[in-house]
Design an enzyme around this catalytic site. Structure first.
Site, PDB file in Angstrom:
ATOM      1  N   HIS A  74       0.847  -1.206   0.000  1.00 57.05           N
ATOM      2  CA  HIS A  74       0.000   0.000   0.000  1.00 57.05           C
ATOM      3  C   HIS A  74       0.875   1.245   0.000  1.00 57.05           C
ATOM      4  O   HIS A  74       1.794   1.353   0.806  1.00 57.05           O
ATOM      5  CB  HIS A  74      -0.917   0.012   1.232  1.00 57.05           C
ATOM      6  CG  HIS A  74      -2.125  -0.852   1.068  1.00 57.05           C
ATOM      7  ND1 HIS A  74      -3.334  -0.576   1.643  1.00 57.05           N
ATOM      8  CD2 HIS A  74      -2.305  -1.989   0.363  1.00 57.05           C
ATOM      9  CE1 HIS A  74      -4.213  -1.513   1.309  1.00 57.05           C
ATOM     10  NE2 HIS A  74      -3.597  -2.383   0.536  1.00 57.05           N
ATOM     11  N   TYR A 203      -9.303   5.815   7.053  1.00 57.22           N
ATOM     12  CA  TYR A 203      -9.491   6.194   8.458  1.00 57.22           C
ATOM     13  C   TYR A 203     -10.533   7.305   8.475  1.00 57.22           C
ATOM     14  O   TYR A 203     -10.301   8.382   7.920  1.00 57.22           O
ATOM     15  CB  TYR A 203      -8.181   6.726   9.052  1.00 57.22           C
ATOM     16  CG  TYR A 203      -7.142   5.661   9.336  1.00 57.22           C
ATOM     17  CD1 TYR A 203      -6.333   5.149   8.322  1.00 57.22           C
ATOM     18  CD2 TYR A 203      -6.936   5.175  10.630  1.00 57.22           C
ATOM     19  CE1 TYR A 203      -5.359   4.180   8.581  1.00 57.22           C
ATOM     20  CE2 TYR A 203      -5.972   4.212  10.903  1.00 57.22           C
ATOM     21  CZ  TYR A 203      -5.195   3.720   9.873  1.00 57.22           C
ATOM     22  OH  TYR A 203      -4.248   2.761  10.142  1.00 57.22           O
ATOM     23  N   LYS A 297       0.770   0.098  15.174  1.00 58.84           N
ATOM     24  CA  LYS A 297       2.177   0.030  15.575  1.00 58.84           C
ATOM     25  C   LYS A 297       2.533  -1.187  16.434  1.00 58.84           C
ATOM     26  O   LYS A 297       3.706  -1.531  16.581  1.00 58.84           O
ATOM     27  CB  LYS A 297       2.564   1.301  16.353  1.00 58.84           C
ATOM     28  CG  LYS A 297       2.685   2.517  15.482  1.00 58.84           C
ATOM     29  CD  LYS A 297       3.940   2.471  14.637  1.00 58.84           C
ATOM     30  CE  LYS A 297       3.916   3.432  13.475  1.00 58.84           C
ATOM     31  NZ  LYS A 297       3.829   2.830  12.156  1.00 58.84           N
ATOM     32  N   TYR A 385       3.887   6.585   9.982  1.00 51.79           N
ATOM     33  CA  TYR A 385       3.044   5.444   9.595  1.00 51.79           C
ATOM     34  C   TYR A 385       3.880   4.358   8.916  1.00 51.79           C
ATOM     35  O   TYR A 385       3.759   3.177   9.261  1.00 51.79           O
ATOM     36  CB  TYR A 385       1.920   5.913   8.657  1.00 51.79           C
ATOM     37  CG  TYR A 385       0.774   4.934   8.579  1.00 51.79           C
ATOM     38  CD1 TYR A 385      -0.393   5.112   9.307  1.00 51.79           C
ATOM     39  CD2 TYR A 385       0.871   3.791   7.788  1.00 51.79           C
ATOM     40  CE1 TYR A 385      -1.434   4.198   9.261  1.00 51.79           C
ATOM     41  CE2 TYR A 385      -0.169   2.858   7.735  1.00 51.79           C
ATOM     42  CZ  TYR A 385      -1.311   3.076   8.466  1.00 51.79           C
ATOM     43  OH  TYR A 385      -2.333   2.154   8.421  1.00 51.79           O
TER      44      TYR A 385
HETATM   45  P1  FAD Z   1       1.223 -11.514  21.529  1.00 53.01           P
HETATM   46  O1  FAD Z   1       0.876 -11.568  20.089  1.00 53.01           O
HETATM   47  O2  FAD Z   1       0.170 -11.190  22.523  1.00 53.01           O
HETATM   48  O3  FAD Z   1       1.873 -12.914  21.891  1.00 53.01           O
HETATM   49  C1  FAD Z   1       2.082 -13.339  23.214  1.00 53.01           C
HETATM   50  C2  FAD Z   1       1.947 -14.847  23.254  1.00 53.01           C
HETATM   51  O4  FAD Z   1       2.218 -15.297  24.575  1.00 53.01           O
HETATM   52  C3  FAD Z   1       0.554 -15.322  22.912  1.00 53.01           C
HETATM   53  O5  FAD Z   1       0.611 -16.339  21.951  1.00 53.01           O
HETATM   54  C4  FAD Z   1      -0.008 -15.807  24.250  1.00 53.01           C
HETATM   55  O6  FAD Z   1      -0.935 -16.870  24.095  1.00 53.01           O
HETATM   56  C5  FAD Z   1       1.258 -16.253  24.938  1.00 53.01           C
HETATM   57  N1  FAD Z   1       1.198 -16.284  26.401  1.00 53.01           N
HETATM   58  C6  FAD Z   1       0.499 -15.486  27.227  1.00 53.01           C
HETATM   59  N2  FAD Z   1       0.726 -15.815  28.518  1.00 53.01           N
HETATM   60  C7  FAD Z   1       1.609 -16.837  28.498  1.00 53.01           C
HETATM   61  C8  FAD Z   1       2.231 -17.602  29.506  1.00 53.01           C
HETATM   62  N3  FAD Z   1       1.966 -17.402  30.799  1.00 53.01           N
HETATM   63  N4  FAD Z   1       3.088 -18.587  29.128  1.00 53.01           N
HETATM   64  C9  FAD Z   1       3.350 -18.819  27.820  1.00 53.01           C
HETATM   65  N5  FAD Z   1       2.774 -18.108  26.806  1.00 53.01           N
HETATM   66  C10 FAD Z   1       1.918 -17.135  27.149  1.00 53.01           C
HETATM   67  N6  FAD Z   1      -2.156  -4.070  16.757  1.00 53.01           N
HETATM   68  C11 FAD Z   1      -2.304  -3.366  15.677  1.00 53.01           C
HETATM   69  O7  FAD Z   1      -1.340  -2.735  15.272  1.00 53.01           O
HETATM   70  N7  FAD Z   1      -3.510  -3.350  14.991  1.00 53.01           N
HETATM   71  C12 FAD Z   1      -4.586  -4.090  15.423  1.00 53.01           C
HETATM   72  O8  FAD Z   1      -5.638  -4.087  14.810  1.00 53.01           O
HETATM   73  C13 FAD Z   1      -4.451  -4.848  16.586  1.00 53.01           C
HETATM   74  N8  FAD Z   1      -5.487  -5.582  17.047  1.00 53.01           N
HETATM   75  C14 FAD Z   1      -5.317  -6.276  18.220  1.00 53.01           C
HETATM   76  C15 FAD Z   1      -6.376  -7.008  18.754  1.00 53.01           C
HETATM   77  C16 FAD Z   1      -6.234  -7.678  19.972  1.00 53.01           C
HETATM   78  C17 FAD Z   1      -7.403  -8.463  20.536  1.00 53.01           C
HETATM   79  C18 FAD Z   1      -5.006  -7.622  20.657  1.00 53.01           C
HETATM   80  C19 FAD Z   1      -4.831  -8.330  22.007  1.00 53.01           C
HETATM   81  C20 FAD Z   1      -3.936  -6.921  20.108  1.00 53.01           C
HETATM   82  C21 FAD Z   1      -4.071  -6.236  18.900  1.00 53.01           C
HETATM   83  N9  FAD Z   1      -3.027  -5.519  18.330  1.00 53.01           N
HETATM   84  C22 FAD Z   1      -3.186  -4.808  17.217  1.00 53.01           C
HETATM   85  C23 FAD Z   1      -1.701  -5.508  18.897  1.00 53.01           C
HETATM   86  C24 FAD Z   1      -0.775  -6.502  18.221  1.00 53.01           C
HETATM   87  O9  FAD Z   1      -1.501  -7.601  17.767  1.00 53.01           O
HETATM   88  C25 FAD Z   1       0.275  -6.858  19.243  1.00 53.01           C
HETATM   89  O10 FAD Z   1       1.050  -5.703  19.470  1.00 53.01           O
HETATM   90  C26 FAD Z   1       1.177  -8.016  18.845  1.00 53.01           C
HETATM   91  O11 FAD Z   1       0.448  -9.221  18.882  1.00 53.01           O
HETATM   92  C27 FAD Z   1       2.381  -8.109  19.796  1.00 53.01           C
HETATM   93  O12 FAD Z   1       3.051  -9.318  19.639  1.00 53.01           O
HETATM   94  P2  FAD Z   1       3.652 -10.073  20.886  1.00 53.01           P
HETATM   95  O13 FAD Z   1       4.316 -11.277  20.318  1.00 53.01           O
HETATM   96  O14 FAD Z   1       4.429  -9.130  21.711  1.00 53.01           O
HETATM   97  O15 FAD Z   1       2.414 -10.483  21.800  1.00 53.01           O
HETATM   98  C1  DHB Z   2      -5.362  -2.633  10.693  1.00 48.87           C
HETATM   99  C2  DHB Z   2      -5.323  -2.401  12.050  1.00 48.87           C
HETATM  100  C3  DHB Z   2      -5.002  -1.155  12.508  1.00 48.87           C
HETATM  101  O1  DHB Z   2      -4.936  -0.912  13.827  1.00 48.87           O
HETATM  102  C4  DHB Z   2      -4.739  -0.104  11.646  1.00 48.87           C
HETATM  103  O2  DHB Z   2      -4.448   1.115  12.131  1.00 48.87           O
HETATM  104  C5  DHB Z   2      -4.766  -0.350  10.295  1.00 48.87           C
HETATM  105  C6  DHB Z   2      -5.092  -1.618   9.820  1.00 48.87           C
HETATM  106  C7  DHB Z   2      -5.702  -3.978  10.207  1.00 48.87           C
HETATM  107  O3  DHB Z   2      -6.004  -4.849  11.034  1.00 48.87           O
HETATM  108  O4  DHB Z   2      -5.691  -4.190   8.992  1.00 48.87           O
END
Ligand code: FAD
Ligand code: DHB
Length: 392
Positions: A74, A203, A297, A385
């Protein structure tokens, strides 16, 4: 049972899996433990926007092959407000940078496949995970797997277990400082089998609340609506969701509606724990910080963290030097705070705040007006962005 491994990684989200892969490429083995099943983590629908720097990291470590085939490049986004439409042109404003739209769960699938193909160990469905002796040179991670007690004896623990994990909580009280804002709204997110109404993300700041149009493929749309913070999906039957999306995003024309495949409500908060380390425990990704999703982010800073951590761990095992490990938190937090600032700013600019009075509302409109009419302001949005370049 006891397993010896140089690095124990708690959590098989994007942060834990990518760290394990980057370490493998440095010749350092690790064990990843995850409380959920493989199927669960591979189908958890979350973010979808990969910054240029994230794409580059995945490219450099050989994890980007399917992303290049299936991801959508994009080159801009649209801002909509007061019936006006304005395009932010990324390459034109950032010297050629852009983003890729590719679901987080696809990144997770690609990384799991790569790790398992290389003989990497990921132990899914672990219970009762706990971390111990973090201040010693021989920390341990304990858990149950199929009822059996397992202890990982390691030299480094990577806390990649997300916001609700156990690693951050295991740091003694008083060590960490917390910085936090909870926003007075949430996002209702859906995945729909419906063709995109636009080739780029939209947006929309609407008097009924924020709405975001995104996608996962030419046939699958990902859409978000600002809702009340305590909202539940049962209150949002499909017809109500489409009606609301049409009001906020419709722009006269109706959206193509289709079956809704997934629905979920996500609370909105900014959260940072400082420092991101304690003894031999290093926190990465959501375990250390949360951004509100506006601006996408979360996943990208998780990737940036583990890029820094993998290099620091590689230096430690190669030479016994702890210079990069000691600097880990400080190195990451600079980028984290920039992403926090940007996400907070995008959130404030685009949402309806229940407590806003006429003054604040007009300031918000003026901010939007400035962003779309000043090249400098548009460029500031665009460069944040697509993602700021890595410092090192
Ligand atoms: P996570 O992806 O949370 O991974 C952590 C992992 O650790 C998971 O698999 C979990 O099951 C595991 N875990 C938890 N506790 C334990 C334990 N005690 N022992 C072992 N494993 C464990 N960001 C965006 O930019 N746009 C979005 O639209 C967006 N939507 C989101 C929707 C939701 C519901 C959530 C929760 C987050 C969203 N985010 C979004 C944020 C983004 O997805 C996260 O920043 C990203 O997943 C971070 O990655 P991570 O690996 O740090 O954590
Ligand atoms: C998506 C999620 C976001 O938080 C955003 O700012 C833009 C796109 C997505 O899930 O595609």
């Amino acid at each position: 049972m006891r397993i010896d491994t140089p690095v124990a990684i708690v959590g098989a989200g994007p942060a834990g899996l990518l760290l394990s892969h980057l370490l493998h490429l440095e010749g350092i083995e690790s064990v990843v433990i995850e409380i959920r099943s493989r199927d669960y983590v591979e189908h958890r629908v979350r973010a979808g926007v990969l910054e240029q720097g994230t794409v580059d990291v995945l490219d450099e470590c050989g994890a980007a092959e399917r992303m290049h085939r299936e991801g959508l490049v994009h080159r801009g986004i649209e801002l909509r407000f007061d019936g006006r439409r304005h395009r932010i042109d990324f390459p034109g404003l950032t010297g050629g940078r852009s983003i890729v739209v590719y679901g987080q769960q696809e990144v997770v699938k690609d990384l799991i496949r790569l790790r398992l193909a290389a003989g990497g160990r990921i132990l899914f469905e672990a219970d009762d995970v706990s971390v111990h002796d973090l201040e010693s040179s021989a920390p341990r991670v304990r858990f149950l797997k199929g009822g059996e007690e397992i202890e990982l004896a390691c030299r480094i623990v990577a806390g990649c277990d997300g916001f609700h994990g156990v690693c951050r909580e295991a740091i003694p009280a008083g060590v960490l400082s917390f910085y936090e804002r909870v926003y007075p709204f949430a996002w209702l997110g859906i995945l729909a089998q419906a063709p995109p109404p636009s080739e780029e993300l939209i947006y929309a700041c609407h008097e009924r609340g924020f709405a975001l149009y995104s996608m996962r493929s030419p046939a699958i749309s990902r859409l978000y609506l600002q809702v009340a913070p305590d909202e539940e999906t049962v209150n949002w039957p499909d017809a109500r969701i489409w009606r609301e999306l049409n009001r906020r995003l419709g722009d006269g024309a109706r959206l193509d509606e289709g079956p809704i495949l997934e629905k979920g409500v996500t609370g909105m908060r900014s959260f940072i724990a400082e420092p991101m380390q304690f003894g031999k425990l290093f926190l990465a990704g959501d375990a250390a910080h949360i951004v509100p999703p506006t601006g996408a982010k979360g996943l990208n800073i998780a990737v940036a963290d583990v890029r820094v951590l993998s290099r620091a761990i590689a230096e430690y095992f190669a030479s016994g030097t702890e210079t990069l490990l000691k600097a880990y938190s400080q190195t990451c937090l600079k980028r984290v705070w920039r992403a926090e600032r940007f996400s907070w700013w995008m959130t404030a600019m685009l949402h309806r705040f229940p407590e806003h009075d006429g003054f604040q509302h007009r300031l918000q409109r003026s901010e939007l007006d400035y962003v779309v009419s000043s090249r400098a302001a548009s460029a500031s949005l665009a460069e944040n962005y697509v993602g700021l370049p890595f410092d090192t």
